[in-house]
Motif scaffolding. Structure first.
Motif, PDB file in Angstrom:
ATOM      1  N   LEU A  87      -3.677  10.387 -54.653  1.00 13.38           N
ATOM      2  CA  LEU A  87      -3.486  11.540 -55.537  1.00 13.38           C
ATOM      3  C   LEU A  87      -4.753  12.392 -55.612  1.00 13.38           C
ATOM      4  CD1 LEU A  87      -1.327   9.997 -58.383  1.00 13.38           C
ATOM      5  CD2 LEU A  87      -0.616  11.267 -56.365  1.00 13.38           C
ATOM      6  N   ILE A  88      -5.916  11.747 -55.503  1.00  6.62           N
ATOM      7  CA  ILE A  88      -7.156  12.528 -55.449  1.00  6.62           C
ATOM      8  C   ILE A  88      -7.176  13.347 -54.151  1.00  6.62           C
ATOM      9  CG2 ILE A  88      -9.683  12.403 -55.416  1.00  6.62           C
ATOM     10  CD1 ILE A  88      -9.454   9.854 -57.146  1.00  6.62           C
ATOM     11  N   ARG A  89      -6.716  12.720 -53.048  1.00  2.88           N
ATOM     12  CA  ARG A  89      -6.616  13.459 -51.769  1.00  2.88           C
ATOM     13  C   ARG A  89      -5.612  14.606 -51.889  1.00  2.88           C
ATOM     14  NH1 ARG A  89     -11.130  12.317 -49.014  1.00  2.88           N
ATOM     15  NH2 ARG A  89     -11.522  10.091 -49.095  1.00  2.88           N
ATOM     16  N   LYS A  90      -4.548  14.391 -52.629  1.00  4.88           N
ATOM     17  CA  LYS A  90      -3.566  15.473 -52.856  1.00  4.88           C
ATOM     18  C   LYS A  90      -4.246  16.624 -53.602  1.00  4.88           C
ATOM     19  CE  LYS A  90       0.555  17.457 -53.984  1.00  4.88           C
ATOM     20  NZ  LYS A  90       1.335  17.205 -55.194  1.00  4.88           N
ATOM     21  N   PHE A  92      -7.354  17.349 -53.427  1.00  2.00           N
ATOM     22  CA  PHE A  92      -8.191  18.002 -52.409  1.00  2.00           C
ATOM     23  C   PHE A  92      -7.339  18.969 -51.575  1.00  2.00           C
ATOM     24  CE2 PHE A  92     -11.315  14.150 -51.997  1.00  2.00           C
ATOM     25  CZ  PHE A  92     -11.946  14.539 -53.169  1.00  2.00           C
ATOM     26  N   ALA A  93      -6.139  18.514 -51.223  1.00  2.00           N
ATOM     27  CA  ALA A  93      -5.261  19.343 -50.393  1.00  2.00           C
ATOM     28  C   ALA A  93      -4.874  20.627 -51.122  1.00  2.00           C
ATOM     29  CB  ALA A  93      -4.013  18.553 -50.002  1.00  2.00           C
ATOM     30  N   ILE A  94      -4.716  20.519 -52.446  1.00  2.00           N
ATOM     31  CA  ILE A  94      -4.375  21.720 -53.230  1.00  2.00           C
ATOM     32  C   ILE A  94      -5.592  22.647 -53.311  1.00  2.00           C
ATOM     33  CG2 ILE A  94      -3.599  22.546 -55.490  1.00  2.00           C
ATOM     34  CD1 ILE A  94      -2.216  19.829 -55.885  1.00  2.00           C
ATOM     35  N   GLY A  95      -6.804  22.077 -53.304  1.00  2.00           N
ATOM     36  CA  GLY A  95      -7.989  22.947 -53.306  1.00  2.00           C
ATOM     37  C   GLY A  95      -9.217  22.427 -54.041  1.00  2.00           C
ATOM     38  N   ALA A  96      -9.150  21.217 -54.631  1.00  2.97           N
ATOM     39  CA  ALA A  96     -10.353  20.653 -55.256  1.00  2.97           C
ATOM     40  C   ALA A  96     -11.382  20.354 -54.173  1.00  2.97           C
ATOM     41  CB  ALA A  96     -10.004  19.392 -56.030  1.00  2.97           C
ATOM     42  N   ASP A  97     -12.681  20.396 -54.545  1.00  4.26           N
ATOM     43  CA  ASP A  97     -13.747  20.220 -53.546  1.00  4.26           C
ATOM     44  C   ASP A  97     -14.295  18.802 -53.498  1.00  4.26           C
ATOM     45  OD1 ASP A  97     -14.077  23.120 -52.830  1.00  4.26           O
ATOM     46  OD2 ASP A  97     -14.368  23.188 -55.008  1.00  4.26           O
ATOM     47  N   GLU A  98     -14.394  18.186 -54.663  1.00  3.06           N
ATOM     48  CA  GLU A  98     -14.991  16.852 -54.726  1.00  3.06           C
ATOM     49  C   GLU A  98     -14.180  15.989 -55.670  1.00  3.06           C
ATOM     50  OE1 GLU A  98     -19.101  17.271 -55.906  1.00  3.06           O
ATOM     51  OE2 GLU A  98     -19.490  18.674 -54.260  1.00  3.06           O
ATOM     52  N   GLY A  99     -14.316  14.669 -55.521  1.00  3.87           N
ATOM     53  CA  GLY A  99     -13.563  13.769 -56.392  1.00  3.87           C
ATOM     54  C   GLY A  99     -14.410  12.609 -56.869  1.00  3.87           C
ATOM     55  N   ILE A 100     -14.122  12.190 -58.094  1.00  3.78           N
ATOM     56  CA  ILE A 100     -14.762  10.990 -58.643  1.00  3.78           C
ATOM     57  C   ILE A 100     -13.636  10.064 -59.085  1.00  3.78           C
ATOM     58  CG2 ILE A 100     -16.236  10.049 -60.475  1.00  3.78           C
ATOM     59  CD1 ILE A 100     -17.452  12.903 -60.734  1.00  3.78           C
ATOM     60  N   GLY A 205      -5.216  22.828 -45.965  1.00  3.47           N
ATOM     61  CA  GLY A 205      -5.662  22.051 -47.129  1.00  3.47           C
ATOM     62  C   GLY A 205      -5.489  20.558 -46.892  1.00  3.47           C
ATOM     63  N   ILE A 206      -4.343  20.202 -46.328  1.00  2.00           N
ATOM     64  CA  ILE A 206      -4.059  18.776 -46.089  1.00  2.00           C
ATOM     65  C   ILE A 206      -5.050  18.215 -45.069  1.00  2.00           C
ATOM     66  CG2 ILE A 206      -2.347  17.169 -45.143  1.00  2.00           C
ATOM     67  CD1 ILE A 206      -0.202  19.188 -46.339  1.00  2.00           C
ATOM     68  N   MET A 207      -5.338  19.006 -44.011  1.00  2.00           N
ATOM     69  CA  MET A 207      -6.283  18.544 -42.981  1.00  2.00           C
ATOM     70  C   MET A 207      -7.682  18.358 -43.578  1.00  2.00           C
ATOM     71  SD  MET A 207      -4.378  18.208 -40.399  1.00  2.00           S
ATOM     72  CE  MET A 207      -5.484  17.958 -39.011  1.00  2.00           C
ATOM     73  N   SER A 208      -8.107  19.308 -44.406  1.00  2.00           N
ATOM     74  CA  SER A 208      -9.477  19.239 -44.928  1.00  2.00           C
ATOM     75  C   SER A 208      -9.619  18.173 -46.015  1.00  2.00           C
ATOM     76  CB  SER A 208      -9.913  20.602 -45.466  1.00  2.00           C
ATOM     77  OG  SER A 208      -9.146  20.917 -46.609  1.00  2.00           O
ATOM     78  N   ALA A 209      -8.491  17.768 -46.613  1.00  2.00           N
ATOM     79  CA  ALA A 209      -8.540  16.795 -47.715  1.00  2.00           C
ATOM     80  C   ALA A 209      -9.145  15.471 -47.272  1.00  2.00           C
ATOM     81  CB  ALA A 209      -7.138  16.566 -48.259  1.00  2.00           C
ATOM     82  N   ARG A 210      -8.955  15.130 -45.987  1.00  2.00           N
ATOM     83  CA  ARG A 210      -9.436  13.833 -45.501  1.00  2.00           C
ATOM     84  C   ARG A 210     -10.946  13.715 -45.528  1.00  2.00           C
ATOM     85  NH1 ARG A 210      -5.992  13.794 -39.983  1.00  2.00           N
ATOM     86  NH2 ARG A 210      -3.957  14.114 -40.942  1.00  2.00           N
TER      87      ARG A 210
END
Lengths: 262, 318
Positions: A87-90, A92-100, A205-210
């Motif tokens: 879900l954090i990767r999702k 990212f796919a929508i447009g978030a830059d970083e995740g904790i 977005g999906i590609m960059s999420a990884r």
């Protein structure tokens, strides 16, 4: 057409890059038929589709829209075990830059809010957004808990949110109406429907999420004060009593005399 | 030990959901052998304040001041915190609404307590302390055990039916250093002539079956005649026919009226989640197979444009 280069310049002029923190939770998809196991003490999680809490996703999407104008960084934070990472990767796919990801079972609102507040304080965020409540436990608390720990304003139940780089202007739902208000960062707002349209992630977005950075941190010491003893489903409804549409007025009579609802 | 309950006020009156919360607090105090105290904020006449005794509180705190004209969660948190300290309360009750959502979690962080919201029954105190609340957006209920010494409880509107005892409460003015709020309220838009949706005893709700936003006139007429609130389904709010504030369902509002009319609403699982706490559900839909009829107590398979005018005529004759 939106120009990324121009947006970058805007934030550089403002002297500092904008930082937004968005809290996301994992919930069952809204179409899920709710069932329980283990003598009604556990949610039946098999074959359940998990999603980002829809109200959190509105907060995230609105943050992305603002970032597209002003530039900056959007960080999503989640308190959960490794199974929340998709879900954090999702996000990212929508447009978030970083995740904790705070590596802990989200036991109750106090525990989760305390974790989020700890990491929100460390990040120097302009503001923090969350959904008004999760669609599972409906606690409606983490935003307020973060704000209290940080000693900053909290605006609950926001269906309209704008930010110009200095001041946020928003609507807040109050009983029987709404208020329009302004507040300067830092603050926490809890978002509800109306704030934006949801977005479907693009292939890019999906590609960059990884490859976007997801940091796993350990929880701080915090109590859990509320725990579910057992669950219950509403009693099954009786048969629907039909009235012919030609005699619709009979329905009002039934509601008055039989159901005593009028 | 005491039970403190926050009673909201608007235009000098205590709204129904706050009276319910005060009544709930009185019952909890009775069960736990303590005293219930209400907290009110703003200019209210003495009869209104003393009258809260009707619902089971022995004392009413009233806080007044220029800084509290607009709602600010930090300012109101200081007020409730002062009332907690003055009363020694260990159970804090709110009607579940914007104040509980804004102030409750701040108190939870400050006093290191649990807060549980959407409560639909009196607490069980024979073995620990537990409450019943709605979960999964009204699709289920949970019994939740609370182990913190102080407990913050927000009760679901339209769930408890207060009875007046005829008792009167003593009024005490409470002075609080409220500080200044950082939120700048520009406009307040309250529809004071309308019944707030979460408090309404009757809700008339309509969906895509109405075909166009201009067709809501008959829904509004029916609601006016019944002193009901109007509501709508998600698709109708999404296309902008009705405001999002009217959307009941999983991602919108949860309502628990005595009577819920679903007109031209098919009854998707997300919609039912927000309304299945209603005591009586009436469905009007052209599609006999629509899932709304499975949730309904009464149903009419028919065209809303033919059925609703007949209902309106029948209501007028009541």
């Amino acid at each position: 057409m939106f120009s990324f280069a121009r947006a970058k310049n805007l934030t550089q002029l403002a002297g500092k890059d904008m930082n937004i923190l968005v809290c996301i939770a994992k919930v069952p998809d809204t179409t899920t038929k709710i069932k329980f196991t283990d003598n009604n003490t556990k949610f039946a999680a098999d074959r359940v589709q998990w999603v980002i809490n829809p109200l959190d996703e509105f907060a995230l999407t609105r943050a992305i829209e603002i970032k597209e104008v002003l530039g900056g960084t959007i960080t999503v934070i989640n308190v959960g075990l490794a199974d929340t990472e998709p879900l954090i990767r999702k996000a990212f796919a929508i447009g978030a830059d970083e995740g904790i990801r705070v590596n802990a079972d989200p036991t109750d609102c106090f525990f989760v809010g305390t974790q989020l507040a700890h990491y929100a304080k460390e990040g120097n965020y302009d503001f923090v957004l969350a959904g008004r409540e999760t669609t599972d436990f409906e606690g409606a608390q983490v935003g307020g808990i973060i704000a209290e720990y940080m000693g900053i304003p909290f605006i609950a139940g926001v269906p309209k949110f704008d930010y110009d780089g200095t001041t946020a202007t928003m609507d807040r739902e109050v009983d029987g109406g709404k208020e329009k208000l302004t507040v300067n960062p830092p603050f926490v707002a809890s978002i509800q429907e109306g704030v934006c349209e949801p977005r479907i992630p693009s292939m890019r977005g999906i590609m960059s999420a990884r490859t976007k950075p997801l940091t796993v941190v350990e929880p701080i010491e915090a109590a859990t004060f509320a725990s579910v003893l057992s669950y219950e489903l509403p009693p099954p409804k009786g048969e629907c009593r039909y009235v012919e549409s030609e005699n619709a007025e009979q329905l009002i009579e039934l509601l008055h005399t039989e159901a005593k609802a009028l | 030990m005491a039970v403190l309950v926050y009673a909201d006020s608007s235009e000098g009156k205590i709204p129904k959901s706050s009276c319910e919360a005060v009544y709930y607090a009185g019952k909890v105090a009775e069960a736990t052998g303590t005293e219930a105290i209400a907290l009110t904020v703003g200019e209210l006449d003495n009869d209104t304040l003393e009258g809260l005794g009707n619902y089971g509180v022995s004392k009413v705190y009233n806080v007044k001041g220029d800084q509290i004209k607009n709602f600010d969660s930090e300012v109101y948190t200081r007020i409730v915190a002062e009332a907690i300290n003055s009363s020694g309360a260990d159970i804090i009750v709110f009607p579940h609404g914007y104040v509980s959502k804004s102030v409750g979690p701040r108190l939870s962080a400050q006093f290191k307590t649990a807060m549980v919201v959407g409560i639909i029954d009196y607490p069980k105190t024979d073995d620990g302390f537990s409450v019943k609340k709605t979960v999964y957006s009204g699709k289920a209920f949970a019994y939740v055990s609370i182990t913190s010494e102080m407990k913050i409880l927000a009760v679901q509107p339209n769930t408890f039916s207060p009875e007046k005892s005829g008792n009167s409460a003593t009024v005490e003015s409470l002075s609080v250093d409220v500080g200044t709020g950082k939120v700048n309220v520009l406009e307040v838009n309250k529809e004071t002539d309308k019944v707030p949706l979460t408090e309404a005893g009757i809700v008339v709700s309509a969906g895509r079956g109405l075909k166009a936003p201009e067709n809501w006139a008959m829904i509004e007429e029916m609601a006016d005649l019944l002193h009901a609130a109007t509501a709508c389904s998600k698709p109708v709010a999404d296309v902008g026919w009705r405001p999002h504030a009217e959307h009941v369902g999983q991602t919108g509002l949860t309502v628990r009226p005595n009577l819920y009319f679903a007109i031209g609403i098919s009854g998707a699982i997300q919609h039912l989640a927000g309304v299945n706490g209603s005591k009586v559900i009436v469905a009007v839909n052209t599609d006999a197979e629509a899932p709304i009829f499975k949730a309904a107590d009464y149903g009419i398979v028919g065209d809303a444009f033919e059925v609703v005018p007949k209902l309106i005529e029948a209501i007028k004759k009541l």
